[in-house]
Enzyme design. Structure first.
Site, mmCIF file in Angstrom:
data_model
loop_
_atom_site.group_PDB
_atom_site.id
_atom_site.type_symbol
_atom_site.label_atom_id
_atom_site.label_comp_id
_atom_site.label_asym_id
_atom_site.label_seq_id
_atom_site.Cartn_x
_atom_site.Cartn_y
_atom_site.Cartn_z
ATOM 1 N N ASN A 60 2.599 -4.223 8.301
ATOM 2 C CA ASN A 60 3.391 -4.057 7.084
ATOM 3 C C ASN A 60 4.862 -3.828 7.480
ATOM 4 O O ASN A 60 5.200 -2.828 8.122
ATOM 5 C CB ASN A 60 2.829 -2.851 6.310
ATOM 6 C CG ASN A 60 3.574 -2.570 5.040
ATOM 7 O OD1 ASN A 60 4.802 -2.554 5.017
ATOM 8 N ND2 ASN A 60 2.841 -2.322 3.969
ATOM 9 N N LYS A 61 5.739 -4.767 7.072
ATOM 10 C CA LYS A 61 7.149 -4.720 7.513
ATOM 11 C C LYS A 61 7.859 -3.450 7.045
ATOM 12 O O LYS A 61 8.705 -2.898 7.745
ATOM 13 C CB LYS A 61 7.896 -5.950 6.993
ATOM 14 C CG LYS A 61 7.437 -7.243 7.644
ATOM 15 C CD LYS A 61 8.457 -8.362 7.376
ATOM 16 C CE LYS A 61 8.073 -9.665 8.039
ATOM 17 N NZ LYS A 61 6.881 -10.317 7.428
ATOM 18 N N GLY A 62 7.518 -3.007 5.829
ATOM 19 C CA GLY A 62 8.134 -1.779 5.301
ATOM 20 C C GLY A 62 7.770 -0.582 6.160
ATOM 21 O O GLY A 62 8.624 0.253 6.500
ATOM 22 N N LYS A 63 6.502 -0.498 6.538
ATOM 23 C CA LYS A 63 6.071 0.610 7.406
ATOM 24 C C LYS A 63 6.732 0.512 8.779
ATOM 25 O O LYS A 63 7.139 1.530 9.339
ATOM 26 C CB LYS A 63 4.555 0.562 7.627
ATOM 27 C CG LYS A 63 3.705 0.983 6.448
ATOM 28 C CD LYS A 63 2.256 1.079 6.959
ATOM 29 C CE LYS A 63 1.238 1.172 5.884
ATOM 30 N NZ LYS A 63 -0.144 1.188 6.431
ATOM 31 N N ASP A 69 -2.637 4.751 7.750
ATOM 32 C CA ASP A 69 -3.358 4.274 6.576
ATOM 33 C C ASP A 69 -2.902 5.130 5.412
ATOM 34 O O ASP A 69 -2.924 6.360 5.480
ATOM 35 C CB ASP A 69 -4.879 4.345 6.753
ATOM 36 C CG ASP A 69 -5.558 3.401 5.771
ATOM 37 O OD1 ASP A 69 -5.283 2.194 5.838
ATOM 38 O OD2 ASP A 69 -6.313 3.871 4.893
ATOM 39 N N LYS A 92 14.330 8.908 2.304
ATOM 40 C CA LYS A 92 12.878 8.663 2.246
ATOM 41 C C LYS A 92 12.225 9.227 3.499
ATOM 42 O O LYS A 92 11.147 9.800 3.444
ATOM 43 C CB LYS A 92 12.572 7.167 2.071
ATOM 44 C CG LYS A 92 11.063 6.927 1.946
ATOM 45 C CD LYS A 92 10.644 5.532 1.571
ATOM 46 C CE LYS A 92 9.115 5.456 1.548
ATOM 47 N NZ LYS A 92 8.572 4.119 1.335
ATOM 48 N N PHE A 115 9.388 -0.108 -0.286
ATOM 49 C CA PHE A 115 8.448 -1.217 -0.452
ATOM 50 C C PHE A 115 7.318 -0.743 -1.371
ATOM 51 O O PHE A 115 7.331 0.386 -1.868
ATOM 52 C CB PHE A 115 7.906 -1.685 0.908
ATOM 53 C CG PHE A 115 7.030 -0.669 1.615
ATOM 54 C CD1 PHE A 115 7.601 0.348 2.364
ATOM 55 C CD2 PHE A 115 5.649 -0.723 1.518
ATOM 56 C CE1 PHE A 115 6.810 1.294 3.013
ATOM 57 C CE2 PHE A 115 4.837 0.221 2.165
ATOM 58 C CZ PHE A 115 5.431 1.222 2.909
ATOM 59 N N GLY A 116 6.359 -1.612 -1.590
ATOM 60 C CA GLY A 116 5.140 -1.233 -2.304
ATOM 61 C C GLY A 116 5.404 -0.668 -3.698
ATOM 62 O O GLY A 116 6.138 -1.257 -4.505
ATOM 63 N N GLU A 166 -10.081 -5.297 9.981
ATOM 64 C CA GLU A 166 -10.742 -5.141 8.677
ATOM 65 C C GLU A 166 -10.787 -3.654 8.297
ATOM 66 O O GLU A 166 -11.249 -2.827 9.086
ATOM 67 C CB GLU A 166 -12.171 -5.698 8.742
ATOM 68 C CG GLU A 166 -12.711 -5.936 7.350
ATOM 69 C CD GLU A 166 -14.199 -6.269 7.333
ATOM 70 O OE1 GLU A 166 -14.782 -6.212 6.235
ATOM 71 O OE2 GLU A 166 -14.759 -6.569 8.399
#
Ligand code: ITT
Length: 199
Positions: free
Chosen positions: A10-13, A70, A176, A153-154, A41
């Protein structure tokens, strides 16, 4: 010195974790910097299982100590949904962040406000030998019906921070990374990382 692999696609993470780790004394790399393409998975029943699974898979594939995140958004009026399924929360094929925000607002529109919510992050740090340790963080607020801000993001544009009057997307990276669930989880993971890297 051994490097830490930031084990996320995830690029934002990736951006946030790079910023959170700078100045820690720990050298880090991203999967793209080592040409590692790995999609794990996420079939665990909780954040810890998924974070641990991702961290161990990346550590074994790279031979590097790996840090996975996660995370999810839990909305009280939806019984904690989307929670563990936050990244996959939309009926659309090839859905983007905006589709997931729209789907969330659609599901909330008949529920009384405030739509109290919190973000959760579990960080797992794994060695290639398969040992893994965890840290977590939460950030509280409410979902609002209109998007505000362009950072992050998100779900950030519809997540109003408690006590701040701004959405997470209205914060700059520094802000943030002082206040978010991920920032708190990384702060709580620092003793684990420092011990693993002998710092
Ligand atoms: P990796 O598994 O590769 O790390 P992912 O996006 O699939 O990437 P998760 O399974 O942990 O990661 O899903 C977390 C989702 O929760 C993420 O895709 C966003 O939709 C949401 N989320 C998590 N942290 C967030 C944040 O800081 N701001 C906004 N949304 C966030």
């Amino acid at each position: 010195m051994n490097k830490l692999l930031i084990a996320t696609n995830n690029k934002g993470k990736v951006k946030e974790l790079q910023d959170l780790l700078k100045g820690s004394g720990i050298q880090f790399v991203t999967p793209s910097q080592i040409n590692l393409e790995l999609d794990v998975e996420e079939d665990g029943v909780n954040y810890e299982e998924n974070a641990g699974k991702k961290a161990i898979a990346f550590a074994q594939a790279s031979g590097l100590i790996s840090l996975a995140d996660d995370s999810g958004l839990e909305v009280a009026a939806l019984g904690g949904a989307p929670g563990l399924y936050s990244a996959r929360y939309s009926p659309k094929p090839r859905a983007q962040d905006k589709d997931r925000r729209d789907f969330l607002l659609e599901n909330l529109k008949d529920k009384p406000r405030p739509w109290n919510a919190h973000f959760h992050a579990t960080i797992a740090v794994a060695t290639p030998a398969g040992s893994v340790e965890f840290a977590e963080g939460n950030c509280f607020g409410e979902i609002i019906p209109e998007e505000r801000g362009s950072g992050g993001f998100g779900y950030d544009p519809i997540f109003l921070m408690e006590g701040l009057g701004r959405t997470m997307a209205e914060l700059d990276m520094d802000e943030k990374n002082r206040l978010s669930h991920r920032a708190l989880a990384v702060m709580n993971a620092m003793p684990i990382l420092k011990k693993m890297f002998g710092l």
